[in-house]
Motif scaffolding. Structure first.
Motif, PDB file in Angstrom:
ATOM      1  N   ILE A  30       2.535  -1.944 -14.256  1.00 52.93           N
ATOM      2  CA  ILE A  30       1.517  -2.670 -13.709  1.00 52.93           C
ATOM      3  C   ILE A  30       1.718  -2.914 -12.171  1.00 52.93           C
ATOM      4  CG2 ILE A  30      -0.354  -4.563 -13.819  1.00 52.93           C
ATOM      5  CD1 ILE A  30       0.407  -4.559 -17.122  1.00 52.93           C
ATOM      6  N   SER A  31       0.650  -2.706 -11.476  1.00 53.03           N
ATOM      7  CA  SER A  31       0.859  -2.978 -10.193  1.00 53.03           C
ATOM      8  C   SER A  31      -0.529  -4.059  -9.526  1.00 53.03           C
ATOM      9  CB  SER A  31       0.621  -1.913  -9.050  1.00 53.03           C
ATOM     10  OG  SER A  31       0.685  -2.101  -7.735  1.00 53.03           O
ATOM     11  N   ASP A  32      -0.205  -5.040  -8.883  1.00 55.80           N
ATOM     12  CA  ASP A  32      -1.236  -5.872  -8.502  1.00 55.80           C
ATOM     13  C   ASP A  32      -1.610  -5.527  -7.040  1.00 55.80           C
ATOM     14  OD1 ASP A  32       0.961  -7.072  -7.223  1.00 55.80           O
ATOM     15  OD2 ASP A  32       0.606  -8.944  -8.020  1.00 55.80           O
ATOM     16  N   GLU A  33      -1.261  -4.365  -6.503  1.00 51.82           N
ATOM     17  CA  GLU A  33      -1.662  -4.173  -5.049  1.00 51.82           C
ATOM     18  C   GLU A  33      -3.158  -3.696  -5.203  1.00 51.82           C
ATOM     19  OE1 GLU A  33       0.194  -3.974  -1.900  1.00 51.82           O
ATOM     20  OE2 GLU A  33       1.356  -5.174  -3.066  1.00 51.82           O
ATOM     21  N   LEU A  34      -3.659  -4.279  -4.024  1.00 50.39           N
ATOM     22  CA  LEU A  34      -5.212  -4.212  -3.821  1.00 50.39           C
ATOM     23  C   LEU A  34      -5.269  -2.415  -3.452  1.00 50.39           C
ATOM     24  CD1 LEU A  34      -6.124  -7.164  -1.602  1.00 50.39           C
ATOM     25  CD2 LEU A  34      -7.114  -6.779  -4.049  1.00 50.39           C
ATOM     26  N   VAL A  35      -6.112  -1.782  -4.175  1.00 47.41           N
ATOM     27  CA  VAL A  35      -6.694  -0.548  -4.138  1.00 47.41           C
ATOM     28  C   VAL A  35      -8.070  -0.258  -4.228  1.00 47.41           C
ATOM     29  CG1 VAL A  35      -4.431   0.567  -4.710  1.00 47.41           C
ATOM     30  CG2 VAL A  35      -6.394   0.182  -6.366  1.00 47.41           C
ATOM     31  N   GLU A  36      -8.682   0.802  -3.686  1.00 45.70           N
ATOM     32  CA  GLU A  36      -9.954   1.192  -3.666  1.00 45.70           C
ATOM     33  C   GLU A  36     -10.300   2.316  -4.334  1.00 45.70           C
ATOM     34  OE1 GLU A  36     -12.270  -1.284   0.047  1.00 45.70           O
ATOM     35  OE2 GLU A  36     -11.177   0.684   0.428  1.00 45.70           O
ATOM     36  N   LEU A  37     -11.160   2.623  -4.874  1.00 46.95           N
ATOM     37  CA  LEU A  37     -11.593   4.139  -5.544  1.00 46.95           C
ATOM     38  C   LEU A  37     -11.573   4.902  -4.369  1.00 46.95           C
ATOM     39  CD1 LEU A  37     -14.168   3.570  -8.186  1.00 46.95           C
ATOM     40  CD2 LEU A  37     -11.871   3.520  -8.378  1.00 46.95           C
ATOM     41  N   ILE A  38     -11.962   4.896  -3.321  1.00 37.88           N
ATOM     42  CA  ILE A  38     -12.017   5.759  -2.137  1.00 37.88           C
ATOM     43  C   ILE A  38     -10.271   6.378  -1.969  1.00 37.88           C
ATOM     44  CG2 ILE A  38     -14.129   5.111  -1.023  1.00 37.88           C
ATOM     45  CD1 ILE A  38     -12.244   3.939   1.173  1.00 37.88           C
ATOM     46  N   ASP A  39      -9.614   5.595  -2.357  1.00 38.29           N
ATOM     47  CA  ASP A  39      -8.012   5.947  -2.382  1.00 38.29           C
ATOM     48  C   ASP A  39      -7.680   7.152  -3.287  1.00 38.29           C
ATOM     49  OD1 ASP A  39      -7.558   4.007  -0.400  1.00 38.29           O
ATOM     50  OD2 ASP A  39      -6.963   2.540  -2.020  1.00 38.29           O
ATOM     51  N   PHE A  40      -8.723   7.246  -4.079  1.00 37.49           N
ATOM     52  CA  PHE A  40      -8.447   8.479  -4.973  1.00 37.49           C
ATOM     53  C   PHE A  40      -8.592   9.815  -4.507  1.00 37.49           C
ATOM     54  CE2 PHE A  40     -11.548  11.594  -7.305  1.00 37.49           C
ATOM     55  CZ  PHE A  40     -10.565  12.061  -8.129  1.00 37.49           C
ATOM     56  N   TYR A  41      -9.703  10.001  -3.418  1.00 38.93           N
ATOM     57  CA  TYR A  41      -9.872  11.121  -2.798  1.00 38.93           C
ATOM     58  C   TYR A  41      -8.498  11.372  -1.963  1.00 38.93           C
ATOM     59  CZ  TYR A  41     -11.669  14.858   0.270  1.00 38.93           C
ATOM     60  OH  TYR A  41     -11.861  16.001   0.703  1.00 38.93           O
ATOM     61  N   ALA A  42      -7.939  10.536  -1.419  1.00 41.80           N
ATOM     62  CA  ALA A  42      -6.937  10.553  -0.275  1.00 41.80           C
ATOM     63  C   ALA A  42      -5.721  11.048  -1.203  1.00 41.80           C
ATOM     64  CB  ALA A  42      -6.411   9.589   0.550  1.00 41.80           C
ATOM     65  N   THR A  43      -5.463  10.545  -2.268  1.00 42.84           N
ATOM     66  CA  THR A  43      -4.563  10.714  -3.273  1.00 42.84           C
ATOM     67  C   THR A  43      -4.389  12.326  -3.777  1.00 42.84           C
ATOM     68  OG1 THR A  43      -4.387   8.332  -3.955  1.00 42.84           O
ATOM     69  CG2 THR A  43      -3.023  10.124  -5.218  1.00 42.84           C
ATOM     70  N   VAL A  44      -5.581  12.536  -4.207  1.00 42.41           N
ATOM     71  CA  VAL A  44      -5.634  14.181  -4.723  1.00 42.41           C
ATOM     72  C   VAL A  44      -5.493  15.128  -3.524  1.00 42.41           C
ATOM     73  CG1 VAL A  44      -7.316  15.959  -5.460  1.00 42.41           C
ATOM     74  CG2 VAL A  44      -7.091  13.495  -6.476  1.00 42.41           C
ATOM     75  N   GLU A  45      -5.996  14.644  -2.296  1.00 43.19           N
ATOM     76  CA  GLU A  45      -5.790  15.500  -1.108  1.00 43.19           C
ATOM     77  C   GLU A  45      -4.323  15.994  -0.715  1.00 43.19           C
ATOM     78  OE1 GLU A  45      -8.102  15.543   3.058  1.00 43.19           O
ATOM     79  OE2 GLU A  45      -6.610  13.963   2.913  1.00 43.19           O
ATOM     80  N   GLU A  46      -3.580  14.784  -0.986  1.00 41.05           N
ATOM     81  CA  GLU A  46      -2.130  14.949  -0.702  1.00 41.05           C
ATOM     82  C   GLU A  46      -1.480  15.492  -1.722  1.00 41.05           C
ATOM     83  OE1 GLU A  46       1.932  12.410   0.267  1.00 41.05           O
ATOM     84  OE2 GLU A  46       0.005  11.617   0.514  1.00 41.05           O
ATOM     85  N   ILE A  47      -1.656  15.498  -3.090  1.00 42.23           N
ATOM     86  CA  ILE A  47      -1.056  15.955  -4.213  1.00 42.23           C
ATOM     87  C   ILE A  47      -1.406  17.264  -4.311  1.00 42.23           C
ATOM     88  CG2 ILE A  47      -1.313  15.922  -7.073  1.00 42.23           C
ATOM     89  CD1 ILE A  47      -1.548  13.032  -6.874  1.00 42.23           C
ATOM     90  N   ALA A  48      -2.725  17.742  -4.014  1.00 48.36           N
ATOM     91  CA  ALA A  48      -3.071  19.241  -4.066  1.00 48.36           C
ATOM     92  C   ALA A  48      -2.944  19.963  -2.703  1.00 48.36           C
ATOM     93  CB  ALA A  48      -4.600  19.302  -4.391  1.00 48.36           C
ATOM     94  N   ASP A  49      -2.429  19.103  -1.911  1.00 45.54           N
ATOM     95  CA  ASP A  49      -2.074  19.873  -0.632  1.00 45.54           C
ATOM     96  C   ASP A  49      -3.320  20.390   0.071  1.00 45.54           C
ATOM     97  OD1 ASP A  49      -0.730  20.544   1.775  1.00 45.54           O
ATOM     98  OD2 ASP A  49       0.218  22.490   0.778  1.00 45.54           O
ATOM     99  N   LEU A  50      -4.446  19.869   0.018  1.00 43.97           N
ATOM    100  CA  LEU A  50      -5.822  20.215   0.448  1.00 43.97           C
ATOM    101  C   LEU A  50      -5.938  20.223   2.121  1.00 43.97           C
ATOM    102  CD1 LEU A  50      -8.156  18.556  -2.007  1.00 43.97           C
ATOM    103  CD2 LEU A  50      -7.237  20.758  -2.350  1.00 43.97           C
ATOM    104  N   GLU A  51      -6.676  21.274   2.435  1.00 43.28           N
ATOM    105  CA  GLU A  51      -6.977  21.312   3.914  1.00 43.28           C
ATOM    106  C   GLU A  51      -7.773  19.944   4.222  1.00 43.28           C
ATOM    107  OE1 GLU A  51      -9.145  23.926   7.273  1.00 43.28           O
ATOM    108  OE2 GLU A  51      -8.760  24.822   5.308  1.00 43.28           O
ATOM    109  N   THR A  52      -7.595  19.343   5.337  1.00 40.51           N
ATOM    110  CA  THR A  52      -8.335  18.208   5.651  1.00 40.51           C
ATOM    111  C   THR A  52      -9.706  18.743   6.263  1.00 40.51           C
ATOM    112  OG1 THR A  52      -6.516  16.864   6.210  1.00 40.51           O
ATOM    113  CG2 THR A  52      -8.456  16.217   7.347  1.00 40.51           C
ATOM    114  N   THR A  53     -10.655  18.579   5.670  1.00 32.82           N
ATOM    115  CA  THR A  53     -11.965  18.840   6.139  1.00 32.82           C
ATOM    116  C   THR A  53     -13.040  18.202   6.532  1.00 32.82           C
ATOM    117  OG1 THR A  53     -12.947  18.538   3.593  1.00 32.82           O
ATOM    118  CG2 THR A  53     -11.917  20.589   3.934  1.00 32.82           C
ATOM    119  N   HIS A  54     -12.570  16.708   6.601  1.00 26.98           N
ATOM    120  CA  HIS A  54     -13.396  15.668   7.128  1.00 26.98           C
ATOM    121  C   HIS A  54     -12.572  14.369   7.312  1.00 26.98           C
ATOM    122  CE1 HIS A  54     -13.514  14.883   3.162  1.00 26.98           C
ATOM    123  NE2 HIS A  54     -14.182  13.672   3.295  1.00 26.98           N
TER     124      HIS A  54
END
Length: 495
Positions: free
Chosen positions: A323-347
């Motif tokens: 468990i982590s009590d760090e503050l996160v937002e759901l928009i962090d999901f996009y950035a996390t997948v982008e890094e994990i999947a090594d996606l090209e930055t489109t925007h």
């Protein structure tokens, strides 16, 4: 070249963070999610960027806050000229599986779904039908708009069919390229109903007490007082509310069961260790808190905005656990997948990848989180229409939708939340602002916006909100345009 990890996204609808047993709810039964949290990280302070379905989904699938492109309406979806994660994954070589639970792409263009996924799982069978309205009380009775149905006969619901479809896809998948499964569920979205064994699994004696509203809803937005009046549930006893909350937890128990089905399939296939798993909800649910049920377009109590968010990385990547009590937002999901999947930055987007934190290369994440919603006066086109037959008092959503369509449009006025671990500030366009000291008032019942003792803290969060808007108010496309046509340039520079 090493194969990219598979990605599984399980997305329950309207599930509160405090429905997870490992986050302290003794009445919750979530063994699969609890085990997943031990292998990955469960963020207890994860917050959605809008308290209703479509705007939240558009946000976490783009990494944009709702205000960037005006995604504040339930009936404005992601269009071709906007980014979306599923399309980016497909274009980068992932086989994307998507079910019919939408609230994301415009349903009037079904032919375009092929741009977003490789497999669009349509229902191969009809779910077991249940009588629709025989459980509701008579008009004017306290159960007419309560969304409470209680125990129902065992049946095969939509989520079971969709989960079985995802499991079958995993079992039969034999392509070389990685896959992404996006499995949005209906549960635990009201109507509050569930069958055995999930109904009987919940111990009613352990149900958490609900949060009561302040007298007269003092300090709260007027939509909450009016919704309470329209729901007409003040005559309910605490035992009735306890049963409603127990049924809701039973629905969350069923979500946990479906999660376990997917995890078991991944393990049986031998690909669990190389699969990233995300489990998070789009927003929460009142479930009796403040004398309310369901949700509201412009309200931001933690029961609506604090959501489950569990991330399990591939075995060789994950370092941090629990468990982590760090503050996160759901928009962090996009950035996390982008890094994990090594996606090209489109925007340009505003999410923060969680990978460095999950790998213990970073110790702190965000200092504040934000959520927003509601409409401006004049934006009547943003209101929900009540379905193909229009809005009538027989519609289960009549209380909320009637306020959207009323002449007093400020019931749903625009508002934005800025929350830290200690305080919550809500700026309202047409009503008094709100400020809560979460250290002394975690239930958010005492609005201290006019308390001089909090003057400095209020100014700090106002300034933080201004900085947030300045930082995220727009995006510049990555592709540059030519300013002049070639013939003009040739004449201009002709010697």
């Amino acid at each position: 070249m090493k194969k990219k990890p598979n990605i599984v996204i399980i997305n329950p609808d309207q599930m509160r963070a405090d429905t997870l047993a490992h986050l302290g709810n003794e009445a919750s039964i979530t063994p699969n999610l609890d085990a997943l949290a031990k292998e990955g990280v469960s963020f207890s302070n994860a917050f959605c960027q809008n308290p209703v379905c479509t705007p939240s989904r558009c946000s976490f699938m783009t990494g944009w806050y709702p205000h960037v492109r005006g995604h504040r309406s339930m009936e404005y979806m992601l269009h071709d000229d906007e980014p979306n994660l599923l399309r980016n994954l497909k274009n980068s070589g992932y086989h994307v599986w998507l079910n019919q639970r939408n609230d994301l792409f415009p349903a009037q263009y079904p032919e375009k779904y092929a741009k977003y996924c490789d497999t669009y799982f349509r229902l191969p069978e009809s779910p077991d039908s249940l009588p629709r309205d025989n459980w509701r009380g008579e008009k004017g009775e306290s159960n007419y708009y309560s969304f409470f149905r209680g125990k129902v006969p065992p049946h095969k619901n939509l989520d079971r069919i969709w989960t079985e479809g995802a499991v079958e896809f995993i079992q039969e998948y034999d392509e070389e390229k990685p896959f992404c499964i996006f499995l949005p569920l209906m549960l635990p979205h009201p109507v509050y109903k569930v069958s055995d064994p999930f109904y009987s699994n919940v111990n009613r004696d352990k149900i958490q007490k609900r949060i009561l509203p302040p007298d007269g809803f003092t300090g709260k937005p007027k939509i909450e007082k009016e919704l309470n009046k329209l729901f007409n549930m003040d005559s309910w006893t605490e035992e009735q509310y306890k049963e409603l909350r127990a049924v809701y937890l039973g629905m969350c128990n069923e979500v946990d069961f479906f999660t376990g089905m997917v995890i078991d399939a991944l393990k049986a296939k031998g690909i669990y260790d190389n699969t990233v798993i995300f489990v998070f909800s789009d927003h929460g649910d009142y479930t009796g808190d403040y004398g309310l049920v369901e949700k509201a377009q412009n309200c931001f109590e933690d029961c609506l905005t604090n959501v489950p968010f569990i991330v399990k990385l591939p075995k060789e990547m994950g370092r941090r656990k629990g468990i982590s009590d760090e503050l996160v937002e759901l928009i962090d999901f996009y950035a996390t997948v982008e890094e994990i999947a090594d996606l090209e930055t489109t925007h340009q987007h505003f999410g923060k990848s969680l990978v460095p934190y999950l790998q213990k290369n970073e110790e702190e994440l965000r200092d504040a989180v934000f959520s927003e919603g509601g409409f401006r006066v004049g934006e009547s086109y943003c209101s929900e229409t009540g379905g193909p037959n229009g809005l009538t008092e027989e519609n289960l959503y009549y209380p909320r939708l009637s306020l959207q369509l009323s002449n007093e449009f400020t019931y749903n006025g625009k508002a934005v939340m800025c929350r830290t671990k200690e305080y919550k500030y809500i700026k309202r366009l047409y009503e008094e602002d709100e400020f809560y000291d979460l250290r002394n008032d975690p239930e958010e019942v005492s609005n201290v916006i006019n308390d001089e003792n909090y003057k400095d803290e209020i100014l700090v969060l106002k300034e933080r909100l201004l900085t947030h808007y300045l930082d995220t108010c727009d995006v510049v496309p990555l592709n540059k345009d030519k300013r002049m046509d070639s013939d003009f340039i040739e004449l201009l520079y002709k010697k």
